[in-house]
Design an enzyme around this catalytic site. Structure first.
Site, short mmCIF file in Angstrom:
data_model
loop_
_atom_site.label_atom_id
_atom_site.label_comp_id
_atom_site.label_asym_id
_atom_site.label_seq_id
_atom_site.Cartn_x
_atom_site.Cartn_y
_atom_site.Cartn_z
N SER A 32 0.81 -1.21 0.00
CA SER A 32 0.00 0.00 0.00
C SER A 32 0.85 1.27 0.00
O SER A 32 1.79 1.41 0.78
CB SER A 32 -0.92 0.02 1.22
N SER A 34 -0.71 4.11 0.54
CA SER A 34 -1.52 5.03 1.36
C SER A 34 -0.73 5.69 2.49
O SER A 34 -0.90 6.90 2.70
CB SER A 34 -2.73 4.31 1.93
N THR A 79 -9.40 -2.24 2.72
CA THR A 79 -9.20 -2.84 1.41
C THR A 79 -9.34 -4.36 1.50
O THR A 79 -9.76 -4.88 2.53
CB THR A 79 -7.85 -2.37 0.80
N LYS A 83 -13.51 -5.47 2.93
CA LYS A 83 -14.55 -4.50 2.59
C LYS A 83 -15.97 -4.94 2.93
O LYS A 83 -16.81 -4.11 3.26
CB LYS A 83 -14.46 -4.11 1.11
N ASN A 104 -15.24 1.07 2.47
CA ASN A 104 -13.80 1.28 2.30
C ASN A 104 -13.25 2.37 3.22
O ASN A 104 -12.05 2.61 3.22
CB ASN A 104 -13.45 1.58 0.84
N ASP A 119 -15.59 4.85 -2.80
CA ASP A 119 -15.33 4.42 -4.18
C ASP A 119 -16.54 4.70 -5.07
O ASP A 119 -16.40 5.14 -6.20
CB ASP A 119 -15.02 2.91 -4.25
#
Length: 129
Positions: A32, A34, A79, A83, A104, A119
């Site tokens: 990730s 993020s 993720t 989810k 999410n 999303d």
């Protein structure tokens, strides 16, 4: 994770008791980006917060919520593979996320865990028809 990363990416030496903890839960989570994205954004805006990768096995999601409450984690991105399963641990689910059947984004407000699916909203902006 090494000491240089703790100081540069996670700014651990500047994190205060009032700082907020955010993260991303996944399995695997090492890929990730993020944490890099969110921590740089926090740093550029001088926000006292940290965003960490959290490896959470699908069979330990309940344990994670206890850990997140005790730490305390203010919120986290969700993720694969969590989810859908994460929804059973939330106190409130946004109606759109409930219809989609996936969350999410999770945050805590007034001691309650809340979830949404950002999303879907992004998809509507990017692909309106």
């Amino acid at each position: 994770m090494n000491a240089r990363q703790l100081r540069s990416l996670y700014r651990i030496d500047k994190f205060t008791r009032a700082g907020k903890i955010f993260g991303v839960i996944a399995d695997p989570v090492g890929h990730s980006v993020s944490p890099q994205v969110h921590n740089r954004a926090f740093q550029s805006r001088r926000i006292d917060a940290i965003y960490v990768p959290l490896l959470v096995d699908a069979n330990h999601l309940r344990d994670f919520f206890q850990f997140a409450t005790d730490l305390p984690v203010s919120g986290f991105s969700v993720t694969i593979p969590h989810k859908r399963r994460v929804m059973r641990y939330l106190d409130h689910i946004d109606p759109l996320a409930r219809r989609i059947g996936a969350v999410n984004t999770v945050w805590r407000k007034a001691g309650k865990w809340r979830g949404a699916n950002t999303d879907a909203a992004l998809s509507l902006v990017l692909f309106p028809n």
